[in-house]
Design a protein around this motif. Structure first.
Motif, mmCIF file in Angstrom:
data_model
loop_
_atom_site.group_PDB
_atom_site.id
_atom_site.type_symbol
_atom_site.label_atom_id
_atom_site.label_comp_id
_atom_site.label_asym_id
_atom_site.label_seq_id
_atom_site.Cartn_x
_atom_site.Cartn_y
_atom_site.Cartn_z
ATOM 1 N N GLY A 36 22.442 94.578 5.879
ATOM 2 C CA GLY A 36 23.689 93.810 5.858
ATOM 3 C C GLY A 36 23.946 92.978 7.096
ATOM 4 O O GLY A 36 24.783 92.067 7.079
ATOM 5 N N THR A 37 23.238 93.266 8.178
ATOM 6 C CA THR A 37 23.493 92.557 9.442
ATOM 7 C C THR A 37 22.187 92.436 10.227
ATOM 8 O O THR A 37 21.164 93.033 9.872
ATOM 9 N N GLU A 43 30.688 97.448 1.626
ATOM 10 C CA GLU A 43 31.312 96.108 1.640
ATOM 11 C C GLU A 43 30.443 95.105 2.372
ATOM 12 O O GLU A 43 30.296 93.954 1.963
ATOM 13 N N ARG A 44 29.868 95.554 3.464
ATOM 14 C CA ARG A 44 29.071 94.646 4.298
ATOM 15 C C ARG A 44 27.803 94.196 3.574
ATOM 16 O O ARG A 44 27.467 93.014 3.567
ATOM 17 N N GLN A 47 27.289 94.220 0.338
ATOM 18 C CA GLN A 47 27.670 93.430 -0.841
ATOM 19 C C GLN A 47 28.006 91.998 -0.427
ATOM 20 O O GLN A 47 27.601 91.031 -1.075
ATOM 21 N N ALA A 48 28.745 91.864 0.656
ATOM 22 C CA ALA A 48 29.124 90.523 1.127
ATOM 23 C C ALA A 48 27.896 89.719 1.516
ATOM 24 O O ALA A 48 27.788 88.519 1.221
ATOM 25 N N ALA A 49 26.946 90.387 2.161
ATOM 26 C CA ALA A 49 25.721 89.684 2.573
ATOM 27 C C ALA A 49 24.936 89.221 1.351
ATOM 28 O O ALA A 49 24.425 88.085 1.310
ATOM 29 N N GLU A 104 26.143 88.605 -1.630
ATOM 30 C CA GLU A 104 26.873 87.513 -2.292
ATOM 31 C C GLU A 104 26.638 86.184 -1.578
ATOM 32 O O GLU A 104 26.463 85.144 -2.211
ATOM 33 N N THR A 105 26.618 86.219 -0.266
ATOM 34 C CA THR A 105 26.358 84.991 0.499
ATOM 35 C C THR A 105 24.971 84.455 0.168
ATOM 36 O O THR A 105 24.780 83.246 -0.046
ATOM 37 N N ARG A 114 24.867 82.867 -3.258
ATOM 38 C CA ARG A 114 25.483 81.526 -3.304
ATOM 39 C C ARG A 114 24.479 80.442 -2.909
ATOM 40 O O ARG A 114 24.631 79.283 -3.270
#
Ligand code: HXC
Length: 259
Positions: A18-19, A44-45, A47-49, A51-52, A55
């Motif tokens: 994630g990071t 959350e982290r 999942q957000a990564a 999703e980015t 995109r």
């Protein structure tokens, strides 16, 4: 630069995806055609990564996984295969670390880092094995370590022990699993300036300039330097490379020895 289809048709699972270095490797892999599964403790982290990344039109997914828990690692591996149809590349990147003199380090502090770094890497390799063996590209395991696991790491005995253990585990598996078409390698990053670890352990501690000077090149590396090494090792370009520890540290370990 690599061709856009360098990793086409492959699926990679990246722990700690994630990071930091994990996300950088995942991003590079996805841009070169791989499907990527990002796993980490913070759902959350990751999942957000993912999703980015999606995109940007690449194939990415995410799952919660604490690498200290074998059942969660196994579930992440099986979920990856279910979602993408295969698992071809495993990146053992998740790590924990803090600076603490060994005389003050509690047994639980030592155990915690060993659990994340060394045991977590073993769990990943063990759970991924049957799928890597079945990979039509040949399986690839890449674990992120550091030459400080070889030279010793004053103030980080837990991480030094874990990283040294991962090196030996990787060389062992390279031989045990070579006949299964699985290549097992490690990458030893030096100080990578744009990471949380170097920011916290070196720069915030007022040791940034000193640590940069310890490298032969006299400067910090960047996350992309490690991602490029990880692309090479996972690709067909490294098809005859196994049991290797690819050092990407600006000549830090050598300067220690030569100075
Ligand atoms: C002394 C410490 C400590 C510290 C934790 N402990 N931090 N001891 N100094 N700074 C001890 C605790 O007191 C406890 O022991 C035990 O370690 C477990 O701590 P917890 O906080 O309960 O563990 P946990 O919440 O699971 O967190 C794990 C962690 C944490 C490793 C301690 O830092 C973490 O989650 N880190 C993840 C992110 C990270 O570290 N990234 C760095 C990777 S970078 P007792 O005895 O009190 O119970 C990297 C490369 C660095 O590895 C590159 C060079 C700079």
């Amino acid at each position: 630069m690599f061709n856009n289809d360098t990793l086409k048709g492959r699926t990679a699972l990246i722990t700690g995806g994630g990071t930091g270095l994990g996300l950088e490797i995942a991003t590079a892999y996805a841009r070169l055609g791989a499907s990527v599964m990002l796993v980490g403790r913070n759902e959350e982290r990751v999942q957000a990564a993912a999703e980015t990344l999606n995109r940007d039109g690449v194939k990415a997914a995410a799952a919660k996984c604490d690498v200290r828990n074998y059942d969660e690692v196994k579930a992440a591996v099986e979920g990856t295969v279910k979602q993408f149809g295969s698992l071809d590349i495993l990146i053992n990147n998740a790590a924990g670390n803090f600076v603490c003199p060994t005389s003050e380090l509690s047994p639980n502090g030592f155990r915690t880092v060993i659990d994340i770094d060394l045991n977590g890497t073993f769990y990943g390799c063990h759970a991924a094995y049957p799928h890597l063996k079945a990979s039509k590209h040949g399986g690839s395991i890449i674990s992120i370590i550091t030459m400080l696991g070889v030279t010793g790491w004053p103030g980080a005995a837990h991480a030094a022990s874990a990283k040294g253990g991962i090196l030996s585990l990787s060389r062992t598996l390279a031989v045990e699993w070579g006949g299964d078409g699985i290549r097992v390698n490690t990458i030893s990053p030096g100080p990578i300036g744009d990471t949380e670890g170097v920011q916290r352990m070196y720069i915030d501690a007022g040791k940034g300039d000193l640590e940069a000077k310890k490298t032969a090149l006299g400067r910090f590396g960047a996350k992309v330097d490690i991602a490029n090494a990880a692309v090479y090792l996972a690709s067909d370009l490294a098809g005859y490379v196994t049991g290797e520890n690819l050092i990407v540290d600006g000549g830090r370990w050598l300067k220690y020895v030569a100075a």
